[in-house]
Structures are given as structure tokens and as C-alpha cells.
Enzyme design. Structure first.
Site, PDB file in Angstrom:
ATOM      1  N   GLY A 173       0.827  -1.210   0.000  1.00 33.49           N
ATOM      2  CA  GLY A 173       0.000   0.000   0.000  1.00 33.49           C
ATOM      3  C   GLY A 173       0.854   1.250   0.000  1.00 33.49           C
ATOM      4  O   GLY A 173       0.548   2.238   0.663  1.00 33.49           O
ATOM      5  N   ALA A 174       1.927   1.218  -0.813  1.00 32.33           N
ATOM      6  CA  ALA A 174       2.917   2.314  -0.758  1.00 32.33           C
ATOM      7  C   ALA A 174       2.743   3.310  -1.901  1.00 32.33           C
ATOM      8  O   ALA A 174       3.618   4.137  -2.134  1.00 32.33           O
ATOM      9  CB  ALA A 174       4.332   1.733  -0.767  1.00 32.33           C
ATOM     10  N   SER A 175       1.613   3.258  -2.601  1.00 28.64           N
ATOM     11  CA  SER A 175       1.441   4.198  -3.718  1.00 28.64           C
ATOM     12  C   SER A 175       1.024   5.574  -3.237  1.00 28.64           C
ATOM     13  O   SER A 175       1.114   6.552  -3.975  1.00 28.64           O
ATOM     14  CB  SER A 175       0.396   3.649  -4.695  1.00 28.64           C
ATOM     15  OG  SER A 175      -0.842   3.447  -4.040  1.00 28.64           O
ATOM     16  N   ARG A 176       0.533   5.673  -2.008  1.00 29.77           N
ATOM     17  CA  ARG A 176       0.093   6.969  -1.486  1.00 29.77           C
ATOM     18  C   ARG A 176      -0.020   6.888   0.036  1.00 29.77           C
ATOM     19  O   ARG A 176       0.207   5.831   0.627  1.00 29.77           O
ATOM     20  CB  ARG A 176      -1.257   7.374  -2.101  1.00 29.77           C
ATOM     21  CG  ARG A 176      -2.366   6.380  -1.827  1.00 29.77           C
ATOM     22  CD  ARG A 176      -3.719   6.882  -2.337  1.00 29.77           C
ATOM     23  NE  ARG A 176      -4.785   6.038  -1.849  1.00 29.77           N
ATOM     24  CZ  ARG A 176      -5.349   5.051  -2.538  1.00 29.77           C
ATOM     25  NH1 ARG A 176      -4.946   4.796  -3.769  1.00 29.77           N
ATOM     26  NH2 ARG A 176      -6.321   4.336  -1.996  1.00 29.77           N
ATOM     27  N   ASN A 235       1.200  -2.650   5.333  1.00 24.76           N
ATOM     28  CA  ASN A 235       0.471  -1.392   5.514  1.00 24.76           C
ATOM     29  C   ASN A 235      -0.835  -1.323   4.719  1.00 24.76           C
ATOM     30  O   ASN A 235      -1.786  -0.659   5.139  1.00 24.76           O
ATOM     31  CB  ASN A 235       1.392  -0.233   5.105  1.00 24.76           C
ATOM     32  CG  ASN A 235       0.639   1.067   4.916  1.00 24.76           C
ATOM     33  OD1 ASN A 235       0.264   1.728   5.882  1.00 24.76           O
ATOM     34  ND2 ASN A 235       0.384   1.439   3.664  1.00 24.76           N
ATOM     35  N   SER A 255      -4.473  -0.242  13.890  1.00 27.57           N
ATOM     36  CA  SER A 255      -5.233   1.000  14.093  1.00 27.57           C
ATOM     37  C   SER A 255      -5.558   1.101  15.570  1.00 27.57           C
ATOM     38  O   SER A 255      -5.573   0.071  16.278  1.00 27.57           O
ATOM     39  CB  SER A 255      -6.537   0.929  13.284  1.00 27.57           C
ATOM     40  OG  SER A 255      -7.462   1.903  13.730  1.00 27.57           O
ATOM     41  N   TYR A 298     -14.107  -3.228  10.118  1.00 25.14           N
ATOM     42  CA  TYR A 298     -12.753  -2.658  10.173  1.00 25.14           C
ATOM     43  C   TYR A 298     -12.110  -2.934  11.531  1.00 25.14           C
ATOM     44  O   TYR A 298     -10.962  -3.391  11.614  1.00 25.14           O
ATOM     45  CB  TYR A 298     -12.818  -1.152   9.903  1.00 25.14           C
ATOM     46  CG  TYR A 298     -11.471  -0.455   9.869  1.00 25.14           C
ATOM     47  CD1 TYR A 298     -10.630  -0.592   8.769  1.00 25.14           C
ATOM     48  CD2 TYR A 298     -11.046   0.334  10.938  1.00 25.14           C
ATOM     49  CE1 TYR A 298      -9.389   0.039   8.737  1.00 25.14           C
ATOM     50  CE2 TYR A 298      -9.812   0.972  10.914  1.00 25.14           C
ATOM     51  CZ  TYR A 298      -8.982   0.831   9.803  1.00 25.14           C
ATOM     52  OH  TYR A 298      -7.761   1.455   9.773  1.00 25.14           O
ATOM     53  N   ALA A 327     -12.777  -5.279  13.684  1.00 29.49           N
ATOM     54  CA  ALA A 327     -12.469  -6.713  13.838  1.00 29.49           C
ATOM     55  C   ALA A 327     -11.219  -7.076  13.043  1.00 29.49           C
ATOM     56  O   ALA A 327     -10.381  -7.861  13.506  1.00 29.49           O
ATOM     57  CB  ALA A 327     -13.658  -7.553  13.367  1.00 29.49           C
ATOM     58  N   LYS A 332      -8.630  -5.164  12.247  1.00 31.58           N
ATOM     59  CA  LYS A 332      -7.398  -4.632  12.841  1.00 31.58           C
ATOM     60  C   LYS A 332      -7.100  -5.324  14.181  1.00 31.58           C
ATOM     61  O   LYS A 332      -5.937  -5.525  14.546  1.00 31.58           O
ATOM     62  CB  LYS A 332      -7.510  -3.114  13.007  1.00 31.58           C
ATOM     63  CG  LYS A 332      -7.584  -2.361  11.663  1.00 31.58           C
ATOM     64  CD  LYS A 332      -6.345  -2.615  10.805  1.00 31.58           C
ATOM     65  CE  LYS A 332      -6.268  -1.717   9.577  1.00 31.58           C
ATOM     66  NZ  LYS A 332      -5.063  -1.921   8.780  1.00 31.58           N
TER      67      LYS A 332
HETATM   68  P1  NAP Z   1      -4.875   5.101   1.775  1.00 32.55           P
HETATM   69  O1  NAP Z   1      -4.435   6.496   1.627  1.00 32.55           O
HETATM   70  O2  NAP Z   1      -6.258   4.729   1.369  1.00 32.55           O
HETATM   71  O3  NAP Z   1      -3.821   4.153   1.018  1.00 32.55           O
HETATM   72  C1  NAP Z   1      -4.054   2.761   1.003  1.00 32.55           C
HETATM   73  C2  NAP Z   1      -2.948   2.079   0.216  1.00 32.55           C
HETATM   74  O4  NAP Z   1      -3.253   0.688   0.181  1.00 32.55           O
HETATM   75  C3  NAP Z   1      -2.858   2.542  -1.222  1.00 32.55           C
HETATM   76  O5  NAP Z   1      -1.534   2.447  -1.677  1.00 32.55           O
HETATM   77  C4  NAP Z   1      -3.742   1.530  -1.953  1.00 32.55           C
HETATM   78  O6  NAP Z   1      -3.376   1.494  -3.331  1.00 32.55           O
HETATM   79  C5  NAP Z   1      -3.428   0.251  -1.182  1.00 32.55           C
HETATM   80  N1  NAP Z   1      -4.527  -0.710  -1.214  1.00 32.55           N
HETATM   81  C6  NAP Z   1      -5.829  -0.503  -0.896  1.00 32.55           C
HETATM   82  N2  NAP Z   1      -6.540  -1.623  -1.078  1.00 32.55           N
HETATM   83  C7  NAP Z   1      -5.674  -2.569  -1.507  1.00 32.55           C
HETATM   84  C8  NAP Z   1      -5.811  -3.934  -1.884  1.00 32.55           C
HETATM   85  N3  NAP Z   1      -7.003  -4.545  -1.876  1.00 32.55           N
HETATM   86  N4  NAP Z   1      -4.701  -4.610  -2.282  1.00 32.55           N
HETATM   87  C9  NAP Z   1      -3.499  -3.991  -2.329  1.00 32.55           C
HETATM   88  N5  NAP Z   1      -3.304  -2.707  -1.994  1.00 32.55           N
HETATM   89  C10 NAP Z   1      -4.394  -2.002  -1.589  1.00 32.55           C
HETATM   90  O7  NAP Z   1      -4.751   4.611   3.292  1.00 32.55           O
HETATM   91  P2  NAP Z   1      -3.822   5.138   4.498  1.00 32.55           P
HETATM   92  O8  NAP Z   1      -4.633   6.107   5.263  1.00 32.55           O
HETATM   93  O9  NAP Z   1      -2.487   5.523   3.999  1.00 32.55           O
HETATM   94  O10 NAP Z   1      -3.767   3.812   5.380  1.00 32.55           O
HETATM   95  C11 NAP Z   1      -2.672   2.909   5.364  1.00 32.55           C
HETATM   96  C12 NAP Z   1      -2.862   1.868   6.459  1.00 32.55           C
HETATM   97  O11 NAP Z   1      -2.950   2.519   7.722  1.00 32.55           O
HETATM   98  C13 NAP Z   1      -4.149   1.045   6.323  1.00 32.55           C
HETATM   99  O12 NAP Z   1      -3.920  -0.278   6.726  1.00 32.55           O
HETATM  100  C14 NAP Z   1      -5.090   1.713   7.312  1.00 32.55           C
HETATM  101  O13 NAP Z   1      -6.098   0.852   7.786  1.00 32.55           O
HETATM  102  C15 NAP Z   1      -4.107   2.105   8.394  1.00 32.55           C
HETATM  103  N6  NAP Z   1      -4.584   3.200   9.235  1.00 32.55           N
HETATM  104  C16 NAP Z   1      -4.760   4.440   8.710  1.00 32.55           C
HETATM  105  C17 NAP Z   1      -5.189   5.474   9.541  1.00 32.55           C
HETATM  106  C18 NAP Z   1      -5.360   6.885   9.038  1.00 32.55           C
HETATM  107  O14 NAP Z   1      -5.755   7.738   9.843  1.00 32.55           O
HETATM  108  N7  NAP Z   1      -5.083   7.194   7.777  1.00 32.55           N
HETATM  109  C19 NAP Z   1      -5.482   5.207  10.886  1.00 32.55           C
HETATM  110  C20 NAP Z   1      -5.311   3.919  11.379  1.00 32.55           C
HETATM  111  C21 NAP Z   1      -4.846   2.918  10.550  1.00 32.55           C
HETATM  112  P3  NAP Z   1      -4.367   0.945  -4.485  1.00 32.55           P
HETATM  113  O15 NAP Z   1      -5.704   1.588  -4.246  1.00 32.55           O
HETATM  114  O16 NAP Z   1      -3.719   1.319  -5.774  1.00 32.55           O
HETATM  115  O17 NAP Z   1      -4.405  -0.539  -4.295  1.00 32.55           O
END
Ligand code: NAP
Length: 255
Positions: free
Chosen positions: A16-19, A93, A146, A159, A161, A163
């Protein structure tokens, strides 16, 4: 002191490192000296991150992978080992959030879809990578969970469950793989500003302000603020730490 955090000569995989958080982590690990394998479903956005990593003087490989597809996950590990011969650090991630939904309105298919991406895929990937790590003397696995893994949230059942399960599995991985020199820890982020959370804000206006209010620091966070904790867990700086969960949440949680 810098040697403690130095990742020169290491190979790190970040899903999930594209953004968002994953991109910040991938760039941060590259700046600490590691070569980086990055994955997501959308390969063109991965390619852009690869270019940024290469501009830092590190090697990088992008592999398109849908975390819920076992064949994709297997191919990801194979391609990583073909290109780099090893994987020293895995940051699990990639993950998906869910729209607020009471349990009574949630279909089982929806529940399973969230678990497939947030639990089943990360478990499969960690297990495959751990076998490779064992052959090369060990490594560090970091599972991004999370605060919902520590305090499950109403209307976020699938979600929360997922995490909670990944956090629990992190502890099991740590116990089972310690003899192979593999440390496994989880990070529980609070509210970080990414596409995931701005999307939730667009559906529930005021969500971000409320999350900020719930912290001691009275603000949300930027993805770069997770880089330090990840480098710590990836490096020798945390050599005596395994099986733990680090909450990076501005003090929102009391424990
Ligand atoms: P994000 O901006 O939505 O980025 C998610 C990344 O995961 C993207 O690179 C996406 O790329 C990839 N991805 C999504 N679905 C996928 C799939 N089915 N297979 C492979 N890759 C997938 O999310 P983020 O906020 O950076 O979150 C990253 C992690 O942190 C997640 O596990 C999230 O639950 C956790 N987290 C985030 C927060 C927060 O506040 N942001 C808080 C707690 C936990 P593609 O769409 O191109 O696949």
C-alpha cells in the site's frame, strides 16, 4: 547513534505504498538506506514512487498486488526474491477502511471482503516473507493496525475486527518466529490525513475535527509522523522489542 537506525544494505517491502502512510514509510525507509519493494493495485502510481526512491540513490521495484488474491501475494514474494534475493523488513500497511455501518445493516460478503484485504492477505504475506527471512538470518515485520484494534469503534465493526485480528496475529507471529530471529510488532495509528480519512470526512463532515479533539495534542497527524516509529521498529534501535503494539495517536488512547 545513527548506526542504530541505519538500514543500509537492507531490503524492505512496503504494501500500500502508492500513497498516504505507505508512501511516506517507503520514502522514509529509503532515506534510512534500504532498497524498497512497493506494492499496491494501481501500478502507475507505484511507478511514480519508485522514481522518487531511485532519485534518493536507492534501488526500488514496484509490483502490482491485490492483497486479497493469494496468487498475487505469492508472486509479490517471488518477484522480490528474484530481484533482491532477500527481504529484511516487511511493512504490512495496505488496508481498506469502511463506511460507518451498523452491524445489522452489514452483509457477510462485505465483512469477508474487509477481512480478506486487512487480515488474510497480510497474514499470508507475513508467513511467506518469514520463511525467506528465516533463510537469511531474520528480519523485522511491522503490521499497521489501528487504534480501532485497541478500542473497537461503533459502526466500524468489520474494520475494527480486522485490525484487532491483525494485532492479535502480530503477537502470535512474534512468539512463533522469534526463534528464527524475526521480530514482529504492530503500529496502531490514530487519525492521519490521507485519502482514506479525507474520504470519510466527505461522508461524515466534522469527523476529522472530532478525531483531533479526542487527542491530547488536539490535532490530527501527517503520514510523515509515522516514519520515525517505523524506522525504529525496522532497525537495530528496537533490537529487544517484539510482540508489542506501538500506538501513535497523539495521546488519544490511555493505554
Ligand atoms: P490510503 O491512503 O487509502 O492508502 C491505502 C494504500 O493501500 C494505497 O496504496 C492503496 O493502493 C493500497 N490498497 C488498498 N486496497 C488494496 C488492496 N485490496 N490490495 C493492495 N493494496 C491495496 O490509506 P492510508 O490512510 O495511507 O492507510 C494505510 C494503512 O494505515 C491502512 O492499513 C489503514 O487501515 C491504516 N490506518 C490508517 C489510519 C489513518 O488515519 N489514515 C489510521 C489507522 C490505521 P491501491 O488503491 O492502488 O491498491
Amino acid at each position: 547513534m545513527n548506526e542504530l537506525f541505519d538500514l543500509s544494505g537492507k531490503v524492505a517491502m512496503v504494501t500500500g505504498a502508492s500513497r498516504g502512510i505507505g508512501k511516506a514509510i517507503a520514502l522514509g525507509l529509503a532515506k534510512a538506506g534500504a532498497d524498497i519493494v512497493i506494492t499496491a493495485r494501481n501500478s502507475s502510481s507505484c511507478d511514480a514512487v519508485v522514481a522518487e526512491i531511485e532519485s534518493l540513490g536507492r534501488k526500488s521495484l514496484a509490483v502490482s498486488c491485490e492483497m486479497s488474491k493469494p496468487g498475487d501475494v505469492e508472486a509479490l514474494v517471488e518477484k522480490t526474491c528474484e530481484q533482491f534475493g532477500r527481504c529484511d523488513v516487511l511493512v504490512n500497511n495496505a488496508g481498506v477502511a469502511q463506511d460507518a455501518l451498523p452491524l445489522g445493516d452489514m452483509s457477510l460478503e462485505f465483512y469477508e471482503q474487509i477481512q480478506a484485504v486487512n487480515v488474510k492477505g497480510p497474514l499470508q504475506l507475513a508467513t511467506l516473507v518469514a520463511k525467506r527471512m528465516a533463510q537469511s538470518g531474520g528480519g523485522s515485520i511491522i503490521n499497521i493496525v489501528s487504534t480501532a484494534a485497541l478500542e473497537p469503534a461503533g459502526h466500524m465493526g468489520a474494520y475494527s475486527a480486522s485490525k484487532t485480528a491483525l494485532r492479535s496475529l502480530s503477537r502470535v507471529m512474534a512468539e512463533e518466529w522469534a526463534p528464527m530471529g524475526i521480530r514482529v510488532n504492530a503500529i496502531a495509528p490514530g487519525l492521519f490525513i490521507t485519502d482514506m480519512t479525507t474520504d470519510l470526512e466527505s461522508k461524515v463532515p466534522g469527523f476529522l475535527d472530532q478525531a483531533a479533539e479526542n487527542t491530547l495534542l488536539k490535532r490530527t497527524a501527517q503520514p510523515i509522523e509515522l516514519v520515525g516509529p517505523v524506522i525504529f521498529l525496522a532497525s537495530e534501535a528496537s533490537s529487544y522489542m517484539t510482540g508489542q503494539t506501538l500506538a501513535i495517536c497523539g495521546g488519544a488512547l490511555k493505554t
